[in-house]
Design an enzyme around this catalytic site. Structure first.
Site, PDB file in Angstrom:
ATOM      1  N   TYR A 197     -42.136  -1.613   2.326  1.00  0.00           N
ATOM      2  CA  TYR A 197     -42.472  -3.039   2.317  1.00  0.00           C
ATOM      3  C   TYR A 197     -41.747  -3.808   3.410  1.00  0.00           C
ATOM      4  O   TYR A 197     -42.173  -4.913   3.769  1.00  0.00           O
ATOM      5  CB  TYR A 197     -42.121  -3.670   0.967  1.00  0.00           C
ATOM      6  CG  TYR A 197     -42.881  -3.131  -0.217  1.00  0.00           C
ATOM      7  CD1 TYR A 197     -44.056  -2.403  -0.053  1.00  0.00           C
ATOM      8  CD2 TYR A 197     -42.416  -3.347  -1.511  1.00  0.00           C
ATOM      9  CE1 TYR A 197     -44.740  -1.899  -1.138  1.00  0.00           C
ATOM     10  CE2 TYR A 197     -43.090  -2.851  -2.606  1.00  0.00           C
ATOM     11  CZ  TYR A 197     -44.250  -2.123  -2.422  1.00  0.00           C
ATOM     12  OH  TYR A 197     -44.923  -1.623  -3.514  1.00  0.00           O
ATOM     13  N   GLY A 205     -50.401  -3.977  -9.718  1.00  0.00           N
ATOM     14  CA  GLY A 205     -51.776  -4.490  -9.712  1.00  0.00           C
ATOM     15  C   GLY A 205     -52.264  -4.903 -11.081  1.00  0.00           C
ATOM     16  O   GLY A 205     -53.439  -4.685 -11.399  1.00  0.00           O
ATOM     17  N   SER A 226     -46.629 -13.030  -6.681  1.00  0.00           N
ATOM     18  CA  SER A 226     -47.067 -14.371  -6.300  1.00  0.00           C
ATOM     19  C   SER A 226     -46.086 -14.943  -5.299  1.00  0.00           C
ATOM     20  O   SER A 226     -44.914 -14.550  -5.261  1.00  0.00           O
ATOM     21  CB  SER A 226     -47.169 -15.292  -7.516  1.00  0.00           C
ATOM     22  OG  SER A 226     -47.613 -16.589  -7.118  1.00  0.00           O
ATOM     23  N   ARG A 270     -45.865 -19.768 -10.617  1.00  0.00           N
ATOM     24  CA  ARG A 270     -46.569 -18.580 -11.101  1.00  0.00           C
ATOM     25  C   ARG A 270     -45.626 -17.404 -11.303  1.00  0.00           C
ATOM     26  O   ARG A 270     -45.807 -16.599 -12.226  1.00  0.00           O
ATOM     27  CB  ARG A 270     -47.679 -18.195 -10.113  1.00  0.00           C
ATOM     28  CG  ARG A 270     -48.873 -19.131 -10.167  1.00  0.00           C
ATOM     29  CD  ARG A 270     -50.017 -18.580  -9.364  1.00  0.00           C
ATOM     30  NE  ARG A 270     -51.164 -19.493  -9.380  1.00  0.00           N
ATOM     31  CZ  ARG A 270     -52.271 -19.288  -8.699  1.00  0.00           C
ATOM     32  NH1 ARG A 270     -52.382 -18.212  -7.936  1.00  0.00           N
ATOM     33  NH2 ARG A 270     -53.270 -20.155  -8.758  1.00  0.00           N
ATOM     34  N   SER A 296     -44.224 -18.221 -14.656  1.00  0.00           N
ATOM     35  CA  SER A 296     -45.264 -18.192 -15.689  1.00  0.00           C
ATOM     36  C   SER A 296     -45.699 -16.771 -16.008  1.00  0.00           C
ATOM     37  O   SER A 296     -45.905 -16.414 -17.173  1.00  0.00           O
ATOM     38  CB  SER A 296     -46.468 -19.017 -15.229  1.00  0.00           C
ATOM     39  OG  SER A 296     -47.562 -18.864 -16.096  1.00  0.00           O
ATOM     40  N   ASN A 297     -45.806 -15.933 -14.987  1.00  0.00           N
ATOM     41  CA  ASN A 297     -46.251 -14.550 -15.194  1.00  0.00           C
ATOM     42  C   ASN A 297     -45.282 -13.729 -16.036  1.00  0.00           C
ATOM     43  O   ASN A 297     -45.646 -12.671 -16.543  1.00  0.00           O
ATOM     44  CB  ASN A 297     -46.459 -13.858 -13.847  1.00  0.00           C
ATOM     45  CG  ASN A 297     -47.698 -14.338 -13.123  1.00  0.00           C
ATOM     46  OD1 ASN A 297     -48.590 -14.941 -13.721  1.00  0.00           O
ATOM     47  ND2 ASN A 297     -47.759 -14.100 -11.823  1.00  0.00           N
TER      48      ASN A 297
END
Length: 436
Positions: free
Chosen positions: A157, A319, A369, A374, A377-378
């Protein structure tokens, strides 16, 4: 200093009380004046005579001038006429609006075979435009400050340094954060994988990681840039399938030694299919603690999940939104069945429902995100789904991966950077091999 006489009169607010006479003649003793007793002393004396004790009262001059009850009685003159009335109620301040407490990420964990605990709600950092550089530091540190305790990165990454900086910037205790990194396909083989783990620790700025996994079952070597069809698919020792198998085996041995040497608490694999996992078990001195693979409402990856469940291996989902991308395909989040189920949980988003469906099965999730709200929240998944809703969501998967399918990686790995796919396709066809 002489005493003075004053007249105390009731106002209309006291007239209905039978105990209140029309007026009181009262003497203010010289000692009160000398000692600068407050007006309150005179008011209390009048109220005592009228036997009024159940309310608050005010004192004013007959002309309406208000008197400060804490002012000295020495300010009164002989023959003063004073009026007592019910004090106006002090204005009641409206209640301050309650600021809702910020949402708190779930503290749910799964227990690995070793007894170590892995959070079920985490943050993925790969493949998201924006999760690089300073924005990566900002997003990851915000997640950690908010209570997220699982962060996934990888050598491939290119953001391990930023993740390490975010960990230090957040102030989150290192022992509370489950940190995951991966060995890239170009780093497979014993020596290369061992060096990869050491480099990852240096970039992250930590002494060990909680989990290191093999990123991809395919193994890439620079020599492949000169390969033809025979090397990609032939049966010799130096063919693609055999090179991949040999390097996978060496890589796993490197990870086992890294764990024994204290560089990683747990080891695992990513993107392995059931055949890859069965192959791994033929030479592994210890089985993987975690298998990380694609999993969502759209692709539930049942075969790999069942394999893990039967062997006490934890399954982790990347994913989990089914390929949803900001500004693009909404993946599982846009599915009509999910929208319908989510409507029955008005305080929850469809994304939260999709993630809760997975964590309810004991799967840890790695949503991604670039937005502060988010990211938090996730991870806020402390709610339950009704059994009927779980059953409805169970029926969505069509068995088709949304990212990539590693099933044929030992033939021609289409992600291999050394592969001239068009040339190899021509050679495969001319050599009589099926097109890859």
């Amino acid at each position: 200093m002489a005493a003075i006489s004053v007249t105390i009169l009731p106002d209309a607010s006291l007239e209905t009380d039978a105990k209140v006479s029309s007026h009181l003649k009262m003497t203010v003793p010289a000692s009160w004046i000398q000692k600068k007793r407050p007006m309150r002393k005179l008011l209390d004396a009048a109220l005592k005579q009228w036997q009024l004790t159940d309310r608050s009262y005010a004192l004013r001059r007959k002309d309406g001038t208000a008197l400060d009850l804490d002012a000295s009685l020495g300010t009164l003159e002989e023959g003063a006429k004073l009026v007592v009335g019910v004090a106006a109620a002090a204005p009641v301040a409206p209640p301050k609006p309650q600021t809702p407490a910020p949402p708190k990420p779930s503290k749910a964990y799964a227990t690995l075979r070793s007894g170590a605990r892995i959070p079920l709600c985490g943050l993925g950092t790969g493949g998201v435009p924006g999760l690089v550089g300073e924005q990566c530091v900002d997003i990851v540190s915000h997640a950690l400050r908010s209570g997220v305790r699982l962060v996934d990165t990888a050598s491939q990454y290119g953001n391990e340094r930023e993740v390490g900086r975010a960990l230090r910037k957040s102030g989150a205790p290192r022992g509370e954060v489950f940190l995951v990194t991966k060995v890239a396909p170009l780093e497979q083989g014993y020596a290369a994988a061992t060096a990869s783990v050491v480099r990852s620790l240096e970039r992250l700025g930590v002494d060990s990681v909680d989990l290191v996994v093999v990123h991809w079952p395919g193994a890439w070597v620079p020599e492949q840039k000169d390969w033809g069809a025979a090397q990609w698919l032939g049966g010799g020792a130096d063919s693609g399938p055999n090179v991949a198998r040999r390097l996978r085996r060496e890589t796993w041995r490197a990870l086992e030694d890294a764990r024994r040497n204290g560089l990683a608490r747990e080891i695992g694999v990513s993107n392995y299919t059931v055949p890859h996992l069965e192959e791994l078990m033929t030479y592994a001195r210890e089985p993987p603690a975690v298998v990380q693979s694609e999993c969502s409402l759209l692709f539930s990856n049942d075969d790999v999940r069942r394999w893990c469940a039967a062997r006490g291996v934890h399954f982790q989902a990347y994913g989990p939104m089914g390929g949803a991308a900001e500004g693009g395909d909404r993946g599982a989040v846009g599915h009509a069945a999910l929208q319908d189920v989510a409507a029955r949980y008005p305080e929850r988003t469809p994304a939260q429902v999709a993630l809760r469906w997975l964590t309810g099965k004991g799967v840890s999730v790695l949503p991604k995100s670039c937005r502060h709200e988010r990211v938090v929240s996730n991870a806020c998944l402390d709610f339950d789904l009704a059994p009927a809703d779980v059953a409805r969501l169970d029926s969505i998967s069509d068995g088709r991966p949304r990212y990539w399918d590693p099933a044929n990686v030992d033939k021609v790995d289409i992600f291999n950077p050394f592969l001239d796919k068009a040339r190899v396709q021509r050679e495969l066809a001319s050599a009589g091999y099926a097109a890859a």
